[in-house]
Design an enzyme around this catalytic site. Structure first.
Site, PDB file in Angstrom:
ATOM      1  N   THR A 196       0.794  -1.192  -0.011  1.00 56.17           N
ATOM      2  CA  THR A 196       0.228  -0.065   0.400  1.00 56.17           C
ATOM      3  C   THR A 196       0.919   1.480   0.036  1.00 56.17           C
ATOM      4  O   THR A 196      -0.293   2.274  -0.429  1.00 56.17           O
ATOM      5  CB  THR A 196      -0.996  -0.527   1.482  1.00 56.17           C
ATOM      6  OG1 THR A 196      -1.619  -1.211   0.851  1.00 56.17           O
ATOM      7  CG2 THR A 196      -1.960   1.228   1.185  1.00 56.17           C
ATOM      8  N   ASP A 244       2.668  -7.784  10.796  1.00 55.57           N
ATOM      9  CA  ASP A 244       3.711  -8.964  11.250  1.00 55.57           C
ATOM     10  C   ASP A 244       4.584  -7.709  11.684  1.00 55.57           C
ATOM     11  O   ASP A 244       5.588  -8.579  12.188  1.00 55.57           O
ATOM     12  CB  ASP A 244       4.449  -9.147   9.032  1.00 55.57           C
ATOM     13  CG  ASP A 244       3.343 -10.265   9.048  1.00 55.57           C
ATOM     14  OD1 ASP A 244       1.876 -10.878   9.321  1.00 55.57           O
ATOM     15  OD2 ASP A 244       3.672 -10.479   7.663  1.00 55.57           O
TER      16      ASP A 244
HETATM   17  P1  ATP Z   1       0.190  -6.928   3.936  1.00 53.63           P
HETATM   18  O1  ATP Z   1       0.511  -7.514   3.171  1.00 53.63           O
HETATM   19  O2  ATP Z   1      -0.086  -5.849   5.134  1.00 53.63           O
HETATM   20  O3  ATP Z   1      -1.799  -7.341   3.807  1.00 53.63           O
HETATM   21  P2  ATP Z   1       0.063  -4.833   1.682  1.00 53.63           P
HETATM   22  O4  ATP Z   1      -0.717  -3.403   1.990  1.00 53.63           O
HETATM   23  O5  ATP Z   1       1.064  -4.771   1.356  1.00 53.63           O
HETATM   24  O6  ATP Z   1      -0.547  -5.182   3.506  1.00 53.63           O
HETATM   25  P3  ATP Z   1      -1.015  -5.719  -0.213  1.00 53.63           P
HETATM   26  O7  ATP Z   1      -1.899  -6.531  -0.930  1.00 53.63           O
HETATM   27  O8  ATP Z   1       0.611  -6.194  -0.856  1.00 53.63           O
HETATM   28  O9  ATP Z   1      -0.487  -5.369   1.216  1.00 53.63           O
HETATM   29  O10 ATP Z   1      -1.224  -4.220  -1.106  1.00 53.63           O
HETATM   30  C1  ATP Z   1      -2.012  -3.146  -1.449  1.00 53.63           C
HETATM   31  C2  ATP Z   1      -1.986  -2.699  -2.225  1.00 53.63           C
HETATM   32  O11 ATP Z   1      -1.190  -1.933  -3.102  1.00 53.63           O
HETATM   33  C3  ATP Z   1      -2.882  -3.079  -2.967  1.00 53.63           C
HETATM   34  O12 ATP Z   1      -3.579  -2.464  -4.351  1.00 53.63           O
HETATM   35  C4  ATP Z   1      -1.354  -3.151  -4.488  1.00 53.63           C
HETATM   36  O13 ATP Z   1      -1.705  -3.250  -5.945  1.00 53.63           O
HETATM   37  C5  ATP Z   1      -0.436  -2.311  -3.682  1.00 53.63           C
HETATM   38  N1  ATP Z   1       1.015  -2.669  -4.285  1.00 53.63           N
HETATM   39  C6  ATP Z   1       1.316  -3.539  -4.159  1.00 53.63           C
HETATM   40  N2  ATP Z   1       2.370  -3.647  -4.143  1.00 53.63           N
HETATM   41  C7  ATP Z   1       3.064  -2.669  -4.775  1.00 53.63           C
HETATM   42  C8  ATP Z   1       4.343  -1.957  -5.670  1.00 53.63           C
HETATM   43  N3  ATP Z   1       5.058  -2.676  -5.682  1.00 53.63           N
HETATM   44  N4  ATP Z   1       4.015  -0.664  -6.108  1.00 53.63           N
HETATM   45  C9  ATP Z   1       2.564  -0.439  -6.091  1.00 53.63           C
HETATM   46  N5  ATP Z   1       1.672  -0.521  -5.342  1.00 53.63           N
HETATM   47  C10 ATP Z   1       1.734  -1.844  -4.670  1.00 53.63           C
END
Ligand code: ATP
Ligand code: MG
Length: 444
Positions: free
Chosen positions: A184, A212
């Protein structure tokens, strides 16, 4: 002093010229006393070295900008359309954050256009079927009592940056608060870069969410305390199950894809854990030093055992799924089921009857409402995010560092991942509690 200085400077949309409507002080007539200024900083690290005269001096010279309400703000509250979205997996405290953000915008700044984006970044895509939800104090009343997020959360969509910024422009959103993990925050950074490229004045502020606890620089993430609180009775049950059967083994899996903080802290909170397995500490199953031989030793000595494993631990032992989720994260095999089968097979082969009880409370934990500690933390994170946005800060997240709320550049926050340091005091204390060996790896 370290030579590789980290750039902790916070970008700003422009000069803050508007007087804040917040009256801060009860003791000063001008109300100015307790505003934070952009000159207020704290040391990023409280570690010290000794100088040539034998005096302690800061080891790192970098400082962090203190978060909080400024006397002058960038946005006119009457012109603000603020939006908030929650992305990634759910986590205790999301509703508390939404509530705090809405109430601070509404009551402290008088902002009246606050919108909830449904299902994370997907709700900002061009063809999203989910309209914005108008938010006000009535809508968010009591939502902290419930787990999850009233806005829904989703993966995917975050990389369609141009489309998202088109939507922000179309809906005249000038503040976007995103609550989510590393993915995110990377998305938020990319969105704010596109905003900058187009010369728009949209503040993008992150509130870090990671059950985490794997984001660097921040002291701890919201939801982690609740997760441990929820995991403790599960471990207790696993222990009772194990103790009440012949050669009973209680096996519990908790969240932790790349960082084992929940497992490590739960092992300290409920000291019935005999083997705490975390992603940072690879282990062998077979061989004299491997987990199975150690488990046998424990069973022969004490007749029961509790194994607590993070979901990301031992992933090198299982075949890869080869699959990724909508956000591009690798899908893991269920290490708990794998381990349960391997433990059963091993003890059968050794001619020892065992009784393995496997419990996976992951979804029960992450959907729980926040405990008091996390509720307080979320309330404060939410308010600080609003102050940051109203003062025109952008590309920043709110973090607690050395017990102070600060602005941290998103770019820096996602540059490294927070891990349990196997040489550090947390892991040392876990080893003292579980009495497991430091390594469960065979020599080549
Ligand atoms: P968690 O892993 O703790 O559940 P997170 O924010 O890492 O939370 P993700 O599902 O990996 O969860 O990503 C959430 C949002 O961020 C999604 O809409 C995804 O498309 C976007 N996103 C993930 N990785 C990237 C990236 N490298 N660059 C831009 N946007 C990203
Ligand atoms: Mg993630």
């Amino acid at each position: 002093m370290s030579s590789n200085k980290i750039d902790f400077s916070i970008p700003s949309l422009g000069e803050a010229k508007i007087s804040s409507p917040i009256m801060m002080s009860t003791t000063h007539d001008d109300g100015q006393a307790d505003y934070v200024t952009d000159d207020d900083h704290i040391l990023y690290s409280i570690d010290t070295d000794i100088d040539e005269k034998g005096h302690p001096v800061p080891r790192h010279e970098e400082t962090l900008e203190v978060a909080g309400p400024r006397a002058k703000i960038y946005f006119n509250p009457a012109h603000v359309h603020a939006a908030i979205c929650t992305c990634g997996g759910i986590c205790p405290g999301l509703n508390n954050v939404i509530r705090a953000v809405v109430r601070c915008f509404w009551y402290r700044y008088g902002v009246r256009r606050i919108s909830g984006v449904q299902y994370g970044y997907q709700g900002l895509l061009e063809n999203s079927p989910w309209p914005l939800i108008p938010l006000d104090p009535d809508v968010v009343d009591d939502i902290q009592e419930k787990g999850g997020t009233i806005l829904g959360s989703a993966r995917g969509g975050g990389k369609q940056v141009e489309e998202i910024v088109d939507s922000l422009e179309r809906m005249n959103i000038n503040i976007l608060v995103t609550v989510g993990g590393d993915g995110t925050l990377r998305g938020a950074f990319d969105i704010s870069e596109e905003v900058k490229k187009r010369g728009l004045k949209i503040s993008v502020i992150g509130i870090p969410k990671t059950i985490d606890n794997d984001l660097s620089f921040i002291q701890s993430s919201f939801g982690v305390d609740t997760a441990v609180q929820m995991a403790v009775p599960v471990v207790r049950c696993a222990h009772i199950e194990a103790k009440n059967s012949i050669h009973g083994i209680g096996l519990v899996k908790v969240m932790g894809r790349e960082s084992g903080f929940i497992a490590a802290n739960t092992s300290l909170a409920q000291s019935d854990v005999n083997f705490c397995l975390i992603p940072e500490n690879p282990f062998d199953l077979d061989g004299p030093e491997g987990l199975l031989a150690r488990l046998k030793q424990r069973i022969l000595e004490r007749s029961h055992a509790v194994v607590l494993i993070s979901e990301g631990a031992g992933q090198d032992l299982v075949p890869s799924t080869g699959e990724t989720d909508a956000s591009g994260n690798v899908k893991y095999q269920d290490i708990g089921i794998f381990l349960k089968d391997r433990i059963n097979a091993y003890f059968k082969q050794e001619g020892i009857d065992t009784n393995v009880k496997y419990i996976d409370p992951s979804y029960i934990i992450r959907s729980a409402p926040a405990d008091s500690f996390d509720s307080i933390y979320c309330a404060r994170l939410g308010a600080h995010a609003v102050h940051a946005a109203m003062s025109g800060k952008t590309q920043a997240l709110i973090a607690q560092v050395n017990n102070r709320f600060v602005h941290l550049p998103i770019k820096v926050a996602v540059s490294t991942r927070n891990h349990v340091d196997l040489e550090g005091s947390l892991w040392r204390d876990v080893l003292e509690n579980t009495r497991q060996p430091f390594m469960m790896k065979n020599k080549d």
